[in-house]
Design an enzyme around this catalytic site. Structure first.
Site, PDB file in Angstrom:
ATOM      1  N   GLY A  51      47.493  43.031  44.188  1.00 33.70           N
ATOM      2  CA  GLY A  51      47.422  42.290  43.211  1.00 33.70           C
ATOM      3  C   GLY A  51      48.005  40.927  43.100  1.00 33.70           C
ATOM      4  O   GLY A  51      49.186  40.675  43.725  1.00 33.70           O
ATOM      5  N   CYS A  78      50.779  46.766  49.205  1.00 38.95           N
ATOM      6  CA  CYS A  78      51.441  45.552  48.896  1.00 38.95           C
ATOM      7  C   CYS A  78      51.931  45.555  47.383  1.00 38.95           C
ATOM      8  O   CYS A  78      52.787  46.289  47.041  1.00 38.95           O
ATOM      9  CB  CYS A  78      50.123  44.633  48.775  1.00 38.95           C
ATOM     10  SG  CYS A  78      50.832  42.685  48.950  1.00 38.95           S
ATOM     11  N   TYR A  79      51.312  45.234  46.263  1.00 44.08           N
ATOM     12  CA  TYR A  79      51.641  45.086  45.052  1.00 44.08           C
ATOM     13  C   TYR A  79      51.831  46.566  44.454  1.00 44.08           C
ATOM     14  O   TYR A  79      52.892  47.269  43.913  1.00 44.08           O
ATOM     15  CB  TYR A  79      50.833  44.352  44.020  1.00 44.08           C
ATOM     16  CG  TYR A  79      51.220  44.536  42.476  1.00 44.08           C
ATOM     17  CD1 TYR A  79      52.197  43.615  42.098  1.00 44.08           C
ATOM     18  CD2 TYR A  79      50.623  45.613  41.832  1.00 44.08           C
ATOM     19  CE1 TYR A  79      52.575  43.938  40.712  1.00 44.08           C
ATOM     20  CE2 TYR A  79      51.152  45.801  40.444  1.00 44.08           C
ATOM     21  CZ  TYR A  79      52.086  44.825  39.832  1.00 44.08           C
ATOM     22  OH  TYR A  79      52.415  44.902  38.569  1.00 44.08           O
ATOM     23  N   HIS A 165      48.377  45.111  54.667  1.00 42.19           N
ATOM     24  CA  HIS A 165      47.051  45.395  54.242  1.00 42.19           C
ATOM     25  C   HIS A 165      46.270  46.348  55.229  1.00 42.19           C
ATOM     26  O   HIS A 165      45.804  45.562  56.004  1.00 42.19           O
ATOM     27  CB  HIS A 165      46.242  44.062  53.817  1.00 42.19           C
ATOM     28  CG  HIS A 165      46.661  43.535  52.459  1.00 42.19           C
ATOM     29  ND1 HIS A 165      46.292  44.062  51.138  1.00 42.19           N
ATOM     30  CD2 HIS A 165      47.598  42.510  52.130  1.00 42.19           C
ATOM     31  CE1 HIS A 165      46.852  43.369  50.413  1.00 42.19           C
ATOM     32  NE2 HIS A 165      47.800  42.466  50.938  1.00 42.19           N
ATOM     33  N   GLU A 167      43.601  47.554  55.029  1.00 38.94           N
ATOM     34  CA  GLU A 167      42.139  47.489  54.843  1.00 38.94           C
ATOM     35  C   GLU A 167      41.407  46.332  55.531  1.00 38.94           C
ATOM     36  O   GLU A 167      40.254  46.173  55.663  1.00 38.94           O
ATOM     37  CB  GLU A 167      41.664  47.436  53.369  1.00 38.94           C
ATOM     38  CG  GLU A 167      42.315  46.169  52.404  1.00 38.94           C
ATOM     39  CD  GLU A 167      43.790  46.212  52.027  1.00 38.94           C
ATOM     40  OE1 GLU A 167      44.455  47.155  52.771  1.00 38.94           O
ATOM     41  OE2 GLU A 167      44.175  45.573  51.147  1.00 38.94           O
ATOM     42  N   GLY A 220      12.732  39.448  45.759  1.00 43.81           N
ATOM     43  CA  GLY A 220      12.485  38.902  47.183  1.00 43.81           C
ATOM     44  C   GLY A 220      14.078  39.410  47.928  1.00 43.81           C
ATOM     45  O   GLY A 220      13.918  39.030  49.136  1.00 43.81           O
ATOM     46  N   GLY A 221      14.846  39.686  47.193  1.00 48.36           N
ATOM     47  CA  GLY A 221      15.955  40.156  47.809  1.00 48.36           C
ATOM     48  C   GLY A 221      16.078  41.628  48.240  1.00 48.36           C
ATOM     49  O   GLY A 221      15.133  42.263  47.962  1.00 48.36           O
ATOM     50  N   ASP A 223      18.127  44.047  47.552  1.00 47.56           N
ATOM     51  CA  ASP A 223      18.412  45.143  46.679  1.00 47.56           C
ATOM     52  C   ASP A 223      17.338  45.523  46.021  1.00 47.56           C
ATOM     53  O   ASP A 223      17.163  46.820  45.730  1.00 47.56           O
ATOM     54  CB  ASP A 223      19.464  44.672  45.889  1.00 47.56           C
ATOM     55  CG  ASP A 223      21.021  44.051  46.572  1.00 47.56           C
ATOM     56  OD1 ASP A 223      21.099  44.607  47.783  1.00 47.56           O
ATOM     57  OD2 ASP A 223      21.623  43.519  46.109  1.00 47.56           O
ATOM     58  N   SER A 224      16.513  44.823  45.257  1.00 48.06           N
ATOM     59  CA  SER A 224      15.569  45.000  44.565  1.00 48.06           C
ATOM     60  C   SER A 224      14.465  45.869  45.259  1.00 48.06           C
ATOM     61  O   SER A 224      13.791  46.620  44.766  1.00 48.06           O
ATOM     62  CB  SER A 224      14.719  43.893  43.623  1.00 48.06           C
ATOM     63  OG  SER A 224      14.664  42.967  44.420  1.00 48.06           O
ATOM     64  N   LYS A 366      26.655  46.584  49.801  1.00 51.27           N
ATOM     65  CA  LYS A 366      25.585  46.265  50.295  1.00 51.27           C
ATOM     66  C   LYS A 366      25.256  46.670  51.714  1.00 51.27           C
ATOM     67  O   LYS A 366      24.182  47.195  52.275  1.00 51.27           O
ATOM     68  CB  LYS A 366      26.050  44.659  50.715  1.00 51.27           C
ATOM     69  CG  LYS A 366      24.569  43.884  51.361  1.00 51.27           C
ATOM     70  CD  LYS A 366      23.999  43.302  50.012  1.00 51.27           C
ATOM     71  CE  LYS A 366      22.904  42.309  50.343  1.00 51.27           C
ATOM     72  NZ  LYS A 366      22.166  42.032  49.320  1.00 51.27           N
TER      73      LYS A 366
END
Ligand code: XMP
Length: 510
Positions: A51, A78-79, A165, A167, A220-221, A223-224, A366
């Site tokens: 953070g 980290c934090y 990190h 990740e 048009g994407g 996800d939908s 995603k």
């Protein structure tokens, strides 16, 4: 599952994604989530994220101390590691060993966290503070040349802190470290798999919707469209939808979506031509945020009319949104990302409609949505398209949106993407697009002087769009794209390639 308590790190989502990719559910909660909320999730372990704050501040952000009484493993990153050290009486100092970027750690005592690692490993840092003295009961398990307690562990309890990190991709063995933590230390089960989740979702959507009907707006994407396909699988003819042609879409997008709608046997998805409507409302508007708002409102208006008129004979009780996990987390837990740079219009739709809202993709990232799309047999080519913003090409034209400007940016973008696909560059890039700078510069074509617009090309590497680096595009590919754009797009006589990172720039231009 694993709970990630977020202290506002830009990497909190990355931690969650890495864990999910290993096959375990991971959920992000705000750092001050109550112990009851955490217990409800029954986590196998907790990760304290990094953070931007410092434990040297008075009243520094910290988690509920009862998490240390749950008897489950805890990893501070980290934090998060500083918090762990500080809460148990260690000393953290500022500026003693500011480490940014790549460093080599040397492992100390044997620890299950570093199982399978070499004595020396490259890791990635981004911190100003460091642990100067460990609390009693903790031991050092890794150091670097400039900081002694780079990683530490409790002697008896399964508590760990790492200043680097694990990740991020630059930490070479980061995946192994997280895997050691979640499987070897927490004993988590591998049960977050897309095929199983898909079946559960279909059953639960069927249960929720029952005999009533649902409506979805396609953008048009990806996800939908994935959401619509999932819903269609669950409720078939009880699903209705509109695909709004805003006039701000990429070249051939409407035809492509129509083709998919046709081949997937959707019963009732209507394409609404609202091009004129959008263009008229955008006339004379230059401010990016105003443009976004107008587009959002116009979209709602078109959608509202469709519900009121086109579907009025059906018992519609639910609206479906393609919201994905990062959208939901960022808008709901506003504090996670303190600075909202741009307003995204995607989430502004419903509320006042009085319908139930379904967000079937609300738990997914995603890449998981794409995998789900593959499970649902949507074409790979469509699923792996680069992200495209809700306000569409309007934010890729600086200033006012006009039909002629849309033509220029749409044509240039189509050439750009076509060449990237031809040369195999497209799939190496996270997002690439053309932007129209409606400034005029002088050129010469044939023997004549020209005075025309500029196209800027953007291509970036990113993980989740939060940070990005410019893509090192081969010069010959750039040259071909530039030649074609200037030759084929009327009104453009100059092409620029953008080499700015995010931050300080954003990915889009508006
Ligand atoms: P920025 O420009 O904020 O973009 O660095 C990060 C990612 O978000 C996308 N983006 C949007 N997506 N509505 C959307 O749905 C928006 O208003 C919007 N603005 C930016 C952008 O394309 C990139 O992938």
């Amino acid at each position: 599952m694993i709970v990630i308590l977020s202290f506002g790190s830009q990497f909190a989502h990355l931690i969650a994604r890495r864990i999910r990719n290993l096959g375990v559910r991971a959920e992000i909660l705000h750092f001050n989530a109550s112990i009851e909320d955490i217990k409800k999730m029954n986590p196998a372990g907790i990760i304290l994220s990094g953070g931007p704050r410092s434990v040297l501040e008075e009243g520094f952000p910290r988690p509920a101390k009862e998490i240390f009484e749950l008897g489950i493993p805890i990893l501070g990153i980290c934090y998060g590691a500083h918090v762990l050290a500080k809460m148990f009486g260690g000393i953290v100092r500022s500026g003693e060993a500011r480490e940014y970027g790549k460093e080599i750690i040397t492992l100390g005592d044997k620890t299950p966290l570093f199982r399978g690692l070499m004595k020396k490993e490259p890791v990635w840092f981004s911190h100003g503070d460091s642990v100067h003295m460990l609390p009693s009961g903790f031991n050092t398990i890794a150091s670097t040349a400039s900081s002694v307690h780079t990683a530490f562990a409790h002697e008896k309890k399964p508590w760990f802190g790492v200043q680097f990190h694990p990740e991020v991709a630059h930490t070479k063995k980061g995946k192994e470290i997280l895997s050691n933590f979640i499987f070897f230390i927490c004993g988590a089960q591998k049960d977050w798999t897309i095929p199983a989740l898909k079946e559960n979702l279909i059953v639960s959507l069927r249960d929720t919707i029952g005999e009533s009907h649902a409506v979805i707006a396609l953008s048009g994407g990806t996800d939908s469209l994935v959401a619509a396909t999932l819903l269609h699988r669950a409720i078939g003819k009880q699903l209705h939808g509109v695909f709004v042609d805003t006039g701000l879409l990429r070249k051939n997008e409407v035809e492509e979506v129509q083709k998919i709608i046709g081949s997937h046997g959707f019963h009732d998805i209507r394409v609404i031509d609202a091009k004129k409507n959008f263009l008229e409302r955008l006339q004379g508007i230059e401010d990016p945020e105003k443009k976004r708002k107008i587009i959002g409102h116009t979209f709602i208006h078109v959608f509202e009319r469709a519900i009121a008129y086109d579907f009025k004979q059906y018992p519609v009780r639910f609206l479906v949104q393609g919201t994905i996990y990062p959208d939901r987390i960022e808008s709901g837990a506003g504090l996670l990302h303190a600075d909202k740079i741009k307003s995204h219009h995607n989430l502004t739709l419903p509320e006042r409609f009085g319908f139930g809202i379904l967000e079937p993709l609300g738990d997914f990232y995603k890449d998981e949505v794409r995998k789900l799309g593959e499970e649902l047999k949507l074409p790979k080519k469509f699923l792996w398209r680069h992200p495209f913003p809700g306000p569409g090409l309007s934010i890729r034209i600086i200033g006012e949106v006009t039909e002629d400007r849309l033509r220029m940016v749409r044509e240039a973008d189509a050439i750009y993407v076509e060449e990237l696909k031809k040369t195999g560059e497209y799939r190496k890039i996270w997002q690439a697009f053309a932007v129209l700078l409606p400034l005029k510069t002088v050129g010469v074509m044939g023997d004549a002087r020209t005075y025309e617009h500029i196209i800027a090309l953007r291509a970036v590497h990113s993980v989740d769009g939060m940070t990005a680096d410019w893509y090192r595009m081969p010069p010959d590919v750039l040259e071909r794209i530039s030649n074609r754009i200037v030759r084929e797009v009327k009104g453009v006589n100059r092409v620029l390639y953008d080499i700015t990172q995010k931050p300080p720039a954003t990915i889009e231009y508006e």
